[in-house]
Design a protein around this motif. Structure first.
Motif, PDB file in Angstrom:
ATOM      1  N   VAL A 176       0.786  -1.269  -0.039  1.00 52.80           N
ATOM      2  CA  VAL A 176      -0.061   0.324  -0.039  1.00 52.80           C
ATOM      3  C   VAL A 176       0.733   1.228   0.042  1.00 52.80           C
ATOM      4  O   VAL A 176       0.723   2.226  -0.689  1.00 52.80           O
ATOM      5  CB  VAL A 176      -0.968   0.144   1.187  1.00 52.80           C
ATOM      6  CG1 VAL A 176      -1.544   1.222   1.240  1.00 52.80           C
ATOM      7  CG2 VAL A 176      -2.097  -1.232   1.042  1.00 52.80           C
ATOM      8  N   VAL A 177       1.811   1.293   0.902  1.00 49.79           N
ATOM      9  CA  VAL A 177       2.737   2.497   0.744  1.00 49.79           C
ATOM     10  C   VAL A 177       3.502   2.747  -0.232  1.00 49.79           C
ATOM     11  O   VAL A 177       3.705   3.766  -1.127  1.00 49.79           O
ATOM     12  CB  VAL A 177       3.757   2.330   2.019  1.00 49.79           C
ATOM     13  CG1 VAL A 177       4.875   3.477   2.011  1.00 49.79           C
ATOM     14  CG2 VAL A 177       3.097   2.214   3.418  1.00 49.79           C
ATOM     15  N   ALA A 178       3.886   1.487  -1.170  1.00 47.90           N
ATOM     16  CA  ALA A 178       4.607   1.425  -2.247  1.00 47.90           C
ATOM     17  C   ALA A 178       3.668   2.349  -3.479  1.00 47.90           C
ATOM     18  O   ALA A 178       4.154   2.987  -4.255  1.00 47.90           O
ATOM     19  CB  ALA A 178       5.081   0.172  -2.875  1.00 47.90           C
ATOM     20  N   ALA A 210       6.366  13.556  -0.047  1.00 47.36           N
ATOM     21  CA  ALA A 210       4.948  13.769   0.491  1.00 47.36           C
ATOM     22  C   ALA A 210       4.601  13.181   1.806  1.00 47.36           C
ATOM     23  O   ALA A 210       3.813  12.134   2.164  1.00 47.36           O
ATOM     24  CB  ALA A 210       3.936  13.254  -0.345  1.00 47.36           C
ATOM     25  N   PRO A 211       5.431  13.409   3.117  1.00 51.45           N
ATOM     26  CA  PRO A 211       5.291  12.781   4.336  1.00 51.45           C
ATOM     27  C   PRO A 211       3.543  13.150   4.955  1.00 51.45           C
ATOM     28  O   PRO A 211       3.409  14.268   4.646  1.00 51.45           O
ATOM     29  CB  PRO A 211       6.334  13.211   5.240  1.00 51.45           C
ATOM     30  CG  PRO A 211       6.583  14.658   4.498  1.00 51.45           C
ATOM     31  CD  PRO A 211       6.498  14.621   3.169  1.00 51.45           C
ATOM     32  N   ARG A 212       3.256  11.901   5.105  1.00 55.10           N
ATOM     33  CA  ARG A 212       1.755  12.243   5.920  1.00 55.10           C
ATOM     34  C   ARG A 212       2.058  12.780   7.509  1.00 55.10           C
ATOM     35  O   ARG A 212       2.923  12.353   8.226  1.00 55.10           O
ATOM     36  CB  ARG A 212       0.983  10.957   6.028  1.00 55.10           C
ATOM     37  CG  ARG A 212       0.526  10.643   4.583  1.00 55.10           C
ATOM     38  CD  ARG A 212       1.024  10.870   3.483  1.00 55.10           C
ATOM     39  NE  ARG A 212       0.186  10.448   2.305  1.00 55.10           N
ATOM     40  CZ  ARG A 212       0.671  10.389   0.970  1.00 55.10           C
ATOM     41  NH1 ARG A 212       2.018  10.677   0.837  1.00 55.10           N
ATOM     42  NH2 ARG A 212       0.232  10.189   0.222  1.00 55.10           N
ATOM     43  N   GLY A 213       0.876  13.411   7.823  1.00 55.87           N
ATOM     44  CA  GLY A 213       1.098  14.052   9.325  1.00 55.87           C
ATOM     45  C   GLY A 213       0.146  13.549  10.093  1.00 55.87           C
ATOM     46  O   GLY A 213      -0.610  12.743   9.973  1.00 55.87           O
ATOM     47  N   VAL A 214      -0.203  14.475  11.398  1.00 56.37           N
ATOM     48  CA  VAL A 214      -0.866  14.131  12.384  1.00 56.37           C
ATOM     49  C   VAL A 214      -2.340  13.943  12.248  1.00 56.37           C
ATOM     50  O   VAL A 214      -3.043  13.072  12.883  1.00 56.37           O
ATOM     51  CB  VAL A 214      -0.376  14.920  13.736  1.00 56.37           C
ATOM     52  CG1 VAL A 214      -1.035  16.228  13.380  1.00 56.37           C
ATOM     53  CG2 VAL A 214      -1.159  14.449  14.948  1.00 56.37           C
ATOM     54  N   MET A 241      -2.843   0.732   9.725  1.00 55.47           N
ATOM     55  CA  MET A 241      -2.620   0.753   8.173  1.00 55.47           C
ATOM     56  C   MET A 241      -2.030   2.238   7.960  1.00 55.47           C
ATOM     57  O   MET A 241      -1.050   2.760   7.565  1.00 55.47           O
ATOM     58  CB  MET A 241      -3.512   0.524   7.209  1.00 55.47           C
ATOM     59  CG  MET A 241      -3.216   0.711   5.840  1.00 55.47           C
ATOM     60  SD  MET A 241      -1.943  -0.642   5.420  1.00 55.47           S
ATOM     61  CE  MET A 241      -0.624   0.440   5.232  1.00 55.47           C
ATOM     62  N   VAL A 242      -2.801   3.128   8.558  1.00 53.66           N
ATOM     63  CA  VAL A 242      -2.413   4.641   8.515  1.00 53.66           C
ATOM     64  C   VAL A 242      -1.283   4.959   9.117  1.00 53.66           C
ATOM     65  O   VAL A 242      -0.330   5.492   8.713  1.00 53.66           O
ATOM     66  CB  VAL A 242      -3.482   5.591   9.112  1.00 53.66           C
ATOM     67  CG1 VAL A 242      -3.058   7.033   9.309  1.00 53.66           C
ATOM     68  CG2 VAL A 242      -4.774   5.533   8.209  1.00 53.66           C
ATOM     69  N   PHE A 243      -0.779   4.465  10.382  1.00 53.79           N
ATOM     70  CA  PHE A 243       0.525   4.788  11.171  1.00 53.79           C
ATOM     71  C   PHE A 243       1.529   4.054  10.188  1.00 53.79           C
ATOM     72  O   PHE A 243       2.660   4.736  10.315  1.00 53.79           O
ATOM     73  CB  PHE A 243       0.339   4.184  12.458  1.00 53.79           C
ATOM     74  CG  PHE A 243      -0.261   4.932  13.406  1.00 53.79           C
ATOM     75  CD1 PHE A 243      -1.534   5.427  13.828  1.00 53.79           C
ATOM     76  CD2 PHE A 243       0.756   5.916  14.036  1.00 53.79           C
ATOM     77  CE1 PHE A 243      -1.826   6.207  14.784  1.00 53.79           C
ATOM     78  CE2 PHE A 243       0.717   6.620  15.030  1.00 53.79           C
ATOM     79  CZ  PHE A 243      -0.765   6.923  15.391  1.00 53.79           C
ATOM     80  N   VAL A 244       1.570   2.837   9.578  1.00 53.63           N
ATOM     81  CA  VAL A 244       2.192   2.295   8.808  1.00 53.63           C
ATOM     82  C   VAL A 244       2.664   3.336   7.702  1.00 53.63           C
ATOM     83  O   VAL A 244       3.837   3.812   7.421  1.00 53.63           O
ATOM     84  CB  VAL A 244       2.189   0.948   8.032  1.00 53.63           C
ATOM     85  CG1 VAL A 244       3.189   0.782   7.050  1.00 53.63           C
ATOM     86  CG2 VAL A 244       2.073  -0.108   9.301  1.00 53.63           C
ATOM     87  N   VAL A 245       1.602   3.892   6.909  1.00 53.30           N
ATOM     88  CA  VAL A 245       1.985   4.885   5.928  1.00 53.30           C
ATOM     89  C   VAL A 245       2.796   6.215   6.471  1.00 53.30           C
ATOM     90  O   VAL A 245       3.663   6.614   6.122  1.00 53.30           O
ATOM     91  CB  VAL A 245       0.543   5.139   5.357  1.00 53.30           C
ATOM     92  CG1 VAL A 245       0.740   6.576   4.444  1.00 53.30           C
ATOM     93  CG2 VAL A 245       0.100   4.264   4.612  1.00 53.30           C
ATOM     94  N   ILE A 246       2.125   6.739   7.705  1.00 54.07           N
ATOM     95  CA  ILE A 246       2.784   7.828   8.169  1.00 54.07           C
ATOM     96  C   ILE A 246       4.270   7.517   8.554  1.00 54.07           C
ATOM     97  O   ILE A 246       5.490   8.347   8.090  1.00 54.07           O
ATOM     98  CB  ILE A 246       2.138   8.396   9.550  1.00 54.07           C
ATOM     99  CG1 ILE A 246       0.809   8.836   9.074  1.00 54.07           C
ATOM    100  CG2 ILE A 246       2.791   9.458  10.551  1.00 54.07           C
ATOM    101  CD1 ILE A 246      -0.244   9.165  10.159  1.00 54.07           C
ATOM    102  N   LEU A 247       4.563   6.386   9.111  1.00 55.56           N
ATOM    103  CA  LEU A 247       6.054   6.076   9.566  1.00 55.56           C
ATOM    104  C   LEU A 247       6.869   6.010   8.579  1.00 55.56           C
ATOM    105  O   LEU A 247       8.004   6.340   8.501  1.00 55.56           O
ATOM    106  CB  LEU A 247       5.932   4.829  10.572  1.00 55.56           C
ATOM    107  CG  LEU A 247       5.235   4.981  12.017  1.00 55.56           C
ATOM    108  CD1 LEU A 247       5.237   3.813  12.748  1.00 55.56           C
ATOM    109  CD2 LEU A 247       5.905   6.054  12.806  1.00 55.56           C
ATOM    110  N   ILE A 252      11.649   7.505   5.549  1.00 54.32           N
ATOM    111  CA  ILE A 252      12.226   7.327   4.453  1.00 54.32           C
ATOM    112  C   ILE A 252      12.426   8.604   3.500  1.00 54.32           C
ATOM    113  O   ILE A 252      13.687   9.125   3.112  1.00 54.32           O
ATOM    114  CB  ILE A 252      11.517   6.258   3.441  1.00 54.32           C
ATOM    115  CG1 ILE A 252      11.598   4.755   4.244  1.00 54.32           C
ATOM    116  CG2 ILE A 252      12.223   5.963   1.941  1.00 54.32           C
ATOM    117  CD1 ILE A 252      10.632   3.767   3.293  1.00 54.32           C
ATOM    118  N   GLN A 253      11.318   9.335   3.647  1.00 55.75           N
ATOM    119  CA  GLN A 253      11.587  10.535   2.634  1.00 55.75           C
ATOM    120  C   GLN A 253      12.356  11.640   3.441  1.00 55.75           C
ATOM    121  O   GLN A 253      13.066  12.415   2.725  1.00 55.75           O
ATOM    122  CB  GLN A 253      10.106  11.226   2.376  1.00 55.75           C
ATOM    123  CG  GLN A 253       9.085  10.182   1.606  1.00 55.75           C
ATOM    124  CD  GLN A 253       7.773  10.645   1.219  1.00 55.75           C
ATOM    125  OE1 GLN A 253       7.578  11.986   1.457  1.00 55.75           O
ATOM    126  NE2 GLN A 253       7.013   9.770   0.296  1.00 55.75           N
TER     127      GLN A 253
END
Length: 491
Positions: A176-178, A210-214, A241-247, A252-253
């Protein structure tokens, strides 16, 4: 959604050109409230027993209006305090701004649930454009408080996620992140960049950062709670799942953003100018006018305010302070111009720039000609304003250009100095009719000397060096000064 809670510190740690910085910052600020409202709007439709778009639409409009009104009111109170309370310290102003923001959020939420975020965003945009006293100290304290608050939110939200929830996402979570990072984000940037003027390098950088935030994490928690109450099932996998995307996006970015900016050559070389006096501001304006990024560093708040009024980017700080040089990333600067009136400070800053930050291009305005040799030993380029002005005037007097001008005006042409003591003369040189027929070659203001042009504005106490006929000089004296006729210094 990309979040300013992540993008703001990221943009502070890397250097990108102004257009990319503005796009990323604006994206995070704008998408957060509207993305949150859109998510809640769709959630209201899903949770409704019957399909009814009108109700959720009015729900969104109501929260937008309340948030805008409360946010504008909070910003007005901050502006009013900054104008009415004098000598307010940076810490006190920062605490008031934070308190006003919390109060605005609470008031908006009490009037309409979920309108607090809109109020906060509007208030932040408005305050960001206000001229607050001791602005840098306010920003520093607010940034520290913000880091602690955001960290607390992440901890509280993560407390509800178990290790089993995270391990249960393997390998779907990485897939999903990829997809989001390698397909979704580049596709959105490509569509949004049509006819935008962004080149492929800028589009590539925006696609990769494009890092996701709080806010995304908070919305995931809200949606999970509502979905659980509706379906009677555990929605913890959604939060995980959302936390995996955020972390992963943050980790990485943030690691490769600076390197990517250098490889794509979207990292501009900024010219740093120390000193916001007449010389520093003039040079900064000329450089900025050519389209090059420039940053002015100054300790005096009055000079800072004047430079900002002229549209310059200014940082309050001591250029001889290592922490300030690290903050402005001097090692990445195109050049450093030291234009403060303190030779000792200039000398220390030049030593640090050359030895610790490896800044190759260092130029120094030397206030005392006796210090020129000391600067030359450091390998920097010293410029003595008095020497330069004297050399130029001598060249004009001795050179054919000066003689030609004198010959064309009259036989009684002379050079004289006039002290500006008339209040009516406080305007641009080109707007003073009494100076017609003369040539203003130098304006001395305190320890500063300026080679003027028609738009140079005179002030009380300025010493104006002009040449022309005796008759024209007498007229000029009448427009500039209330003292007797100027005494010729060259005839």
């Amino acid at each position: 959604v990309t979040g300013p809670s992540v993008l703001t510190p990221l943009l502070r740690s890397i250097r990108v050109d102004d257009r990319l910085r503005d796009i990323l910052a604006s994206e995070g600020v704008i998408i957060d409230p509207f993305g949150a409202l859109l998510t809640l709007f769709l959630l209201e439709i899903v949770l409704a027993e019957t399909l009814n778009v009108a109700g959720p639409t009015w729900w969104v409009i109501e929260r937008l209006l309340i948030g805008l009104a409360v946010g504008a009111g909070g910003a007005f109170l901050v502006w009013l305090l900054s104008r009415t309370v004098k000598r307010l310290g940076g810490r006190e102003m920062a605490l008031f701004v934070i308190g006003a923001a919390v109060a605005a959020f609470a008031v908006a939420e009490s009037l309409a649930h979920e309108s607090g975020l809109v109020a906060m965003v509007l208030m932040a945009i408005a305050i960001g454009n206000l001229r607050l006293p001791q602005r840098e100290r306010v920003d520093d304290l607010q940034e520290s408080v913000t880091v602690w608050l955001i960290a607390s939110v992440y901890v509280l939200l993560a407390a509800g996620i178990s290790i089993d929830d995270l391990t249960g996402l393997w390998p779907e979570g990485l897939i999903v992140v990829a997809i989001l990072a390698l397909v979704g984000r580049p596709l959105l940037i490509m569509l949004a960049s049509i006819r935008s003027g962004l080149n492929w390098r800028e589009q590539a950088f925006l696609s990769a950062v494009a890092p996701r935030g709080v806010v995304a994490a908070s919305l995931a928690g809200v949606v999970a709670v509502e979905a659980s109450s509706l379906a009677g099932s555990d929605a913890s996998r959604l939060v995980a799942m959302v936390f995996v995307v955020i972390l992963l996006t943050i980790g990485i970015q943030s690691a490769y953003a600076g390197t990517l900016a250098r490889l794509l050559r979207v990292q501009p070389m900024t010219t740093v100018i120390a000193g916001a006096g007449e010389v520093g501001r003039r040079v900064a304006t000329l450089i900025a006018g050519s389209g090059e990024p420039v940053l002015v560093v100054e300790t005096d708040e009055d000079a800072v305010m004047q430079a900002r009024e002229e549209g310059l980017e200014v940082l309050i700080g001591d250029i001889s302070d290592t922490a300030v040089l690290e903050k402005i990333r001097l090692n990445e600067a195109k050049a450093l111009l030291l234009a403060t009136p303190d030779d000792a400070r200039n000398l220390l800053a030049a030593q640090l720039a050359r030895s610790k930050f490896n800044c190759e291009s260092v130029f120094v305005r030397v206030n005392d000609v006796a210090n020129i040799e000391a600067f030359q030993k450091l390998g920097v380029v010293p410029v003595s304003q008095s020497e330069a002005v004297a050399s130029e005037l001598a060249r004009m007097v001795a050179g054919p250009m000066f003689q030609d001008v004198l010959a064309q005006v009259a036989e009684d042409v002379t050079v004289a100095r006039v002290v500006v003591t008339s209040a009516a003369a406080q305007r641009e040189i080109q707007a003073i009719p009494e100076l017609r027929g003369t040539l203003v070659v130098l304006v001395t203001r305190g320890s500063d000397s300026v080679i003027p042009n028609g738009r140079t504005e005179l002030r009380l106490g300025d010493i104006v060096t002009i040449f022309g006929s005796l008759q024209d000089l007498a007229i000029a004296r009448g427009g500039l000064s209330v003292v007797p006729d100027p005494e010729p210094i060259i005839s």
